[in-house]
Enzyme design. Structure first.
Site, PDB file in Angstrom:
ATOM      1  N   LYS A  73       0.689  -1.158  -0.194  1.00 11.56           N
ATOM      2  CA  LYS A  73      -0.226   0.002  -0.156  1.00 11.56           C
ATOM      3  C   LYS A  73       0.573   1.400   0.229  1.00 11.56           C
ATOM      4  O   LYS A  73       2.117   1.379   0.126  1.00 11.56           O
ATOM      5  CB  LYS A  73      -0.943  -0.269   1.143  1.00 11.56           C
ATOM      6  N   GLY A  84     -20.352   6.147   3.702  1.00  9.80           N
ATOM      7  CA  GLY A  84     -19.819   6.338   2.986  1.00  9.80           C
ATOM      8  C   GLY A  84     -19.837   6.242   1.364  1.00  9.80           C
ATOM      9  O   GLY A  84     -20.829   4.998   0.659  1.00  9.80           O
ATOM     10  N   TYR A  85     -20.305   7.811   0.668  1.00 13.18           N
ATOM     11  CA  TYR A  85     -21.057   7.423  -0.971  1.00 13.18           C
ATOM     12  C   TYR A  85     -19.669   7.657  -1.934  1.00 13.18           C
ATOM     13  O   TYR A  85     -20.192   9.105  -2.488  1.00 13.18           O
ATOM     14  CB  TYR A  85     -22.161   8.384  -0.508  1.00 13.18           C
ATOM     15  N   GLY A  86     -18.804   7.125  -1.701  1.00 11.05           N
ATOM     16  CA  GLY A  86     -17.471   7.567  -2.651  1.00 11.05           C
ATOM     17  C   GLY A  86     -18.138   6.793  -3.776  1.00 11.05           C
ATOM     18  O   GLY A  86     -18.899   5.880  -3.720  1.00 11.05           O
ATOM     19  N   ASN A  87     -16.710   6.406  -4.382  1.00  9.62           N
ATOM     20  CA  ASN A  87     -16.767   4.944  -5.484  1.00  9.62           C
ATOM     21  C   ASN A  87     -17.183   3.465  -4.743  1.00  9.62           C
ATOM     22  O   ASN A  87     -18.234   3.017  -5.739  1.00  9.62           O
ATOM     23  CB  ASN A  87     -15.638   5.221  -6.369  1.00  9.62           C
ATOM     24  N   ALA A  88     -16.980   3.438  -3.981  1.00  7.73           N
ATOM     25  CA  ALA A  88     -17.690   1.742  -3.467  1.00  7.73           C
ATOM     26  C   ALA A  88     -19.030   2.183  -3.161  1.00  7.73           C
ATOM     27  O   ALA A  88     -20.061   0.889  -3.317  1.00  7.73           O
ATOM     28  CB  ALA A  88     -16.972   1.105  -3.022  1.00  7.73           C
ATOM     29  N   GLY A  89     -19.254   3.092  -1.705  1.00  3.18           N
ATOM     30  CA  GLY A  89     -20.540   2.843  -1.362  1.00  3.18           C
ATOM     31  C   GLY A  89     -22.168   3.572  -2.097  1.00  3.18           C
ATOM     32  O   GLY A  89     -22.675   2.819  -2.477  1.00  3.18           O
TER      33      GLY A  89
END
Ligand code: GLU
Length: 409
Positions: free
Chosen positions: A97, A209-214
């Protein structure tokens, strides 16, 4: 306790459950390579890391994070989780990472480009398709991967698209990568529902979390008729017990607004969202969201960890006592790196694989991961957590590789 120390505790627990010797576990106690640099950009000095935790199964693999809270403890923990994730997913990678400590939300696009290029220069000798292969993570994206690739190729003097994944399609990326983390999470969530939420055709779900994944995960679950009753981003969330209009919410978010200001429900804080009366809680933000402080108040019987490390060790134990089902990060969010592997393999062979075929392969890999974890869980009569089952499987595969390499007897 630092996250690194918590992970060592988790390792110890898993080893004990499976009678793995301390001698063998020693190879998993420390990262194999820690690289640190200070990036000089616009008169600022930004701390930056690239850490390979383990490479018995193949080159380092894992994202790069741009965030004001990045630290060595965090990057090392994320690299550790990548090692287990890649092992569990049965893909030929170790775990790594990277991160740069700064706030991309307060930086201009030009500055972000400069930081990405400085990162590539700082770690150019450590990266490569057979050494260590980065990808997007929190607040990084395809454009940033493109800058890193471009800078790396300038230094090396040749093209090497397989040195990074999550690239734009024009530079050797694949279409599937965009929503792959969510797609993988969605597939295991469906499996989880079949086993642990029988008969729930219309589950109530909260997504932190409402980004790319959520965002993609919420859209996929809503399309199946489930109710997304709450969602949040870093500024806060919105709640509507009748279900949010997910399409409208995504459009709202895409046009640069915060979920917190969405008119279709009442405002909730990120902390309140976690404690709502829902069937499933999807954690798609950052680490340490559920801790000893709030674990007792979590009402959801099932939690899906789409983010890395959202539940800390103490909370893990409290939730286990309460028999809460937690689909662990190293399984739930592995769709991203599985599709990264397809991209890398395609870059290396020069072959273009059919998208339908790859979709099917992702589906098969996610289901097989779920089945293997559940089998281990049942072999222990459900007295361990799904996380412990996943850790056992992941550790065993790494240790088998270490044994073949002669690092352990
Ligand atoms: N950052 C993602 C993760 O945490 C993807 C890593 C990758 O594709 O290498 O799994």
């Amino acid at each position: 306790m630092s996250i690194v120390l918590e992970n060592l505790e988790r390792l110890k627990e898993a080893a004990k459950l499976e009678n793995i010797s301390d001698e063998h576990m020693k190879v998993l106690q420390n990262p194999v390579q820690v690289s640190y640099a200070e990036l000089s950009v616009n008169g600022k000095q930004l701390p930056a890391w690239r850490i390979i935790y383990n490479r018995a199964l193949g080159p380092g693999k894992g994202g790069i994070r741009f965030h004001p809270e990045v630290s060595e403890d965090e990057v090392q923990s994320l690299a550790f989780w990548m090692s287990l994730k890649n092992s569990l997913a049965d893909i030929p990678y170790g775990g790594a990472k990277g991160g740069v400590k700064f706030n991309p939300k307060e930086s201009s696009p030009e500055e972000i480009e400069e930081i990405s290029r400085a990162y590539a220069r700082a770690f150019a000798d450590k990266l490569g398709q057979d050494k260590d292969v980065p990808a997007p993570d929190v607040y990084t994206n395809g454009q940033i991967m493109a800058y890193i690739l471009d800078e790396f190729e300038k230094i090396q003097g040749h093209h090497e698209p397989g040195m990074i994944t999550g690239k734009p399609i024009e530079l050797g990326g694949i279409a599937l990568r965009g929503d792959s983390t969510a797609q993988g999470g969605y597939l295991v969530t469906k499996e989880m529902m079949k086993k642990f939420l029988i008969g729930k055709d219309s589950a109530k779900i909260a997504v932190q979390g409402y980004g790319n994944a959520g965002l993609f995960m919420a859209e996929k679950l809503a399309a199946d008729g489930h109710l997304i009753v709450a969602a949040s981003d870093s500024k806060g969330g919105v709640y509507n017990d009748q279900g949010l209009d997910v399409k409208a919410l995504s459009a709202w978010k895409h046009s640069g607004n915060s979920v917190n200001d969405f008119p279709g429900g009442t405002k909730v804080s990120n902390a309140e969202l976690l404690e709502l009366p829902v069937n499933i809680l999807v954690l798609a933000a950052l680490e340490n969201q559920i801790t000893a402080e709030n674990a007792e108040r979590i009402m959801a019987p099932c939690i899906v960890e789409l983010a890395n490390g959202p539940i800390n060790l103490e909370a893990d134990r409290i939730l286990a006592n309460r028999k809460t089902i937690v689909v662990p990060d190293i399984l739930a969010n592995s769709g991203g790196v599985i599709v990264s592997y397809f991209e890398w393999a395609q870059n290396r062979t020069g072959q273009i694989l059919d998208e339908e075929y790859l979709r099917d392969l992702l589906d098969k890999k996610m289901k097989s991961g779920w089945q293997r974890v559940v089998e281990k869980f049942e072999e222990k009569n459900g007295e361990i957590t799904l996380r412990q089952a996943a850790y056992i499987l992941a550790i065993k595969r790494i240790l088998a590789a270490e044994k073949y390499r002669g690092r352990i007897k």
